[in-house]
Structures are given as structure tokens and as C-alpha cells.
Design an enzyme around this catalytic site. Structure first.
Site, mmCIF file in Angstrom:
data_model
loop_
_atom_site.group_PDB
_atom_site.id
_atom_site.type_symbol
_atom_site.label_atom_id
_atom_site.label_comp_id
_atom_site.label_asym_id
_atom_site.label_seq_id
_atom_site.Cartn_x
_atom_site.Cartn_y
_atom_site.Cartn_z
ATOM 1 N N HIS A 118 41.369 33.055 40.469
ATOM 2 C CA HIS A 118 43.172 32.298 40.772
ATOM 3 C C HIS A 118 43.686 32.140 39.549
ATOM 4 C CE1 HIS A 118 42.394 32.445 45.166
ATOM 5 N NE2 HIS A 118 41.285 31.885 45.260
ATOM 6 N N CYS B 108 38.667 33.743 51.579
ATOM 7 C CA CYS B 108 39.876 32.772 50.367
ATOM 8 C C CYS B 108 39.982 32.198 51.135
ATOM 9 C CB CYS B 108 39.934 33.569 49.378
ATOM 10 S SG CYS B 108 41.860 33.035 48.345
ATOM 11 N N LEU B 109 40.645 30.543 51.223
ATOM 12 C CA LEU B 109 41.754 29.775 51.550
ATOM 13 C C LEU B 109 42.897 30.606 51.701
ATOM 14 C CD1 LEU B 109 40.827 26.023 50.308
ATOM 15 C CD2 LEU B 109 40.072 27.671 52.948
ATOM 16 N N HIS C 209 35.283 33.612 41.861
ATOM 17 C CA HIS C 209 36.288 33.232 42.588
ATOM 18 C C HIS C 209 37.402 32.439 41.694
ATOM 19 C CE1 HIS C 209 38.150 33.956 46.365
ATOM 20 N NE2 HIS C 209 38.366 32.825 46.330
ATOM 21 N N GLU C 210 36.907 31.197 42.053
ATOM 22 C CA GLU C 210 38.053 30.475 41.526
ATOM 23 C C GLU C 210 38.966 30.246 40.255
ATOM 24 O OE1 GLU C 210 39.370 28.610 43.866
ATOM 25 O OE2 GLU C 210 36.972 28.983 44.824
ATOM 26 N N GLY D 276 35.846 25.265 47.615
ATOM 27 C CA GLY D 276 36.290 25.118 46.561
ATOM 28 C C GLY D 276 38.086 25.702 46.470
ATOM 29 N N GLN E 137 46.830 27.887 44.311
ATOM 30 C CA GLN E 137 47.044 27.745 45.537
ATOM 31 C C GLN E 137 47.360 26.728 46.787
ATOM 32 O OE1 GLN E 137 42.103 28.554 45.777
ATOM 33 N NE2 GLN E 137 42.782 29.536 47.066
HETATM 34 NI NI NI Z 1 40.117 31.586 47.195
#
Ligand code: NI
Length: 166
Positions: free
Chosen positions: A139, A93-94, A135-136, A46, A51
């Protein structure tokens, strides 16, 4: 469609409490497509709009990694309304490449989510999906998963992160 550049830990745009999405537009639809494509390209489950440097309450989740269109979820102005139980497992996480740490999350969540047309739905997520939703949504509130850890552990993570990036 385009893969967008993912910004990383330390960028102030990841710390912003993002704004709600207003009326749905073709630009937003394009952003959603790009987010799915970016997550796929970066092998993430995701990704949230902040991000890619856009501070809107918008994120996508696809646990099937592009295999099953029915599992693509678009989170718009999402809000967790119920949590149940807990789970412990690794998270990454990216925006924090190279770091995977064990973090406790609710085992089950219910999310109030806006659809593109402005109506509301309730999504339920268990296990990995619950973790992805939490998690998302973090963000969108300007929070990275590494910020759950205390100062000592966080410093260790930061050192490892910087070493990886050199
Ligand atoms: Ni993330």
C-alpha cells in the site's frame, strides 16, 4: 479516537508512492490510534495510512483484532529486507471490499522498521503475519493486491467488485 473513512480501489491516492514519516508528532500518534480503530471497526487485520487518504509510509497490523495489545504493530518507513519461501492463501483488503483472492506471498519476511523515537528495529513475520506485512507495505508503494493478477483475471475481479458495489 475516530474511525476514519477508508478510500477504495480506483481512488488515485491508493496509487501513490508515499513519503517517509519524519519526526514523530502527536498528530501521528493520533493517526496510529485512528488506524487501529478503523481496522478494528472494518474487521481488517491491518490498514495503511494511504487507505485513509494520507500518503505517508505508515501502517498498522493487528492479527489479534484488538484482543492482544502486545500484537499491535506500527510500521513506520518499513522496508522488506529478506524474504523466504512462499505461501499460497486468500487475501482481501479494506479498500477492495467484497473481494478475496488467492495470492502467493513469501512465507517469511524480515522488515527493517523505524520506531517512533527514530531508532530502527527488525521485525520478523511468518505465515499470516508475513502476508500482512507484505500487503501493507505494498500500500505504501501504491500497490493493491488485485494488481498482482494478469489482465484477464483482473477484469473478472473488477467486474465482480463493481457488481458488489451496486
Ligand atoms: Ni489492503
Amino acid at each position: 479516537m475516530a474511525v476514519r473513512t477508508v478510500i477504495t480501489w480506483g481512488d488515485p491516492r491508493l496509487k501513490v508512492n508515499s513519503a517517509d514519516v519524519g519526526e514523530w508528532t502527536p498528530e501521528l500518534e493520533q493517526l496510529v490510534e485512528d488506524l487501529f480503530e478503523t481496522a478494528l471497526a472494518e474487521e481488517g487485520l491491518g490498514i495503511a495510512a494511504p487507505q485513509v487518504g494520507i500518503n505517508l509510509n505508515l501502517a498498522v497490523v493487528d492479527l489479534s483484532c484488538g484482543e492482544d495489545p502486545a500484537r499491535k504493530t506500527v510500521l513506520i518507513n518499513p522496508e522488506i529486507v529478506l524474504t523466504e519461501g512462499s505461501q499460497t492463501g486468500p487475501e482481501g483488503c479494506l479498500s477492495v471490499p467484497g473481494i478475496h483472492e488467492v495470492l502467493e506471498r513469501p512465507r517469511k519476511v524480515r522488515v527493517k522498521n523505524r520506531r517512533r523515537d527514530g531508532s530502527w528495529e527488525e521485525l520478523e513475520g511468518e505465515d499470516l503475519l508475513a502476508r500482512a506485512y507484505c500487503h501493507e507495505i505494498d500500500h505504501l508503494r501504491g500497490r493493491l493486491f488485485v494488481e498482482y493478477f494478469g489482465p484477464v483475471k483482473r477484469q473478472l475481479i473488477q467486474r465482480k467488485y463493481q457488481k458488489n458495489r451496486r
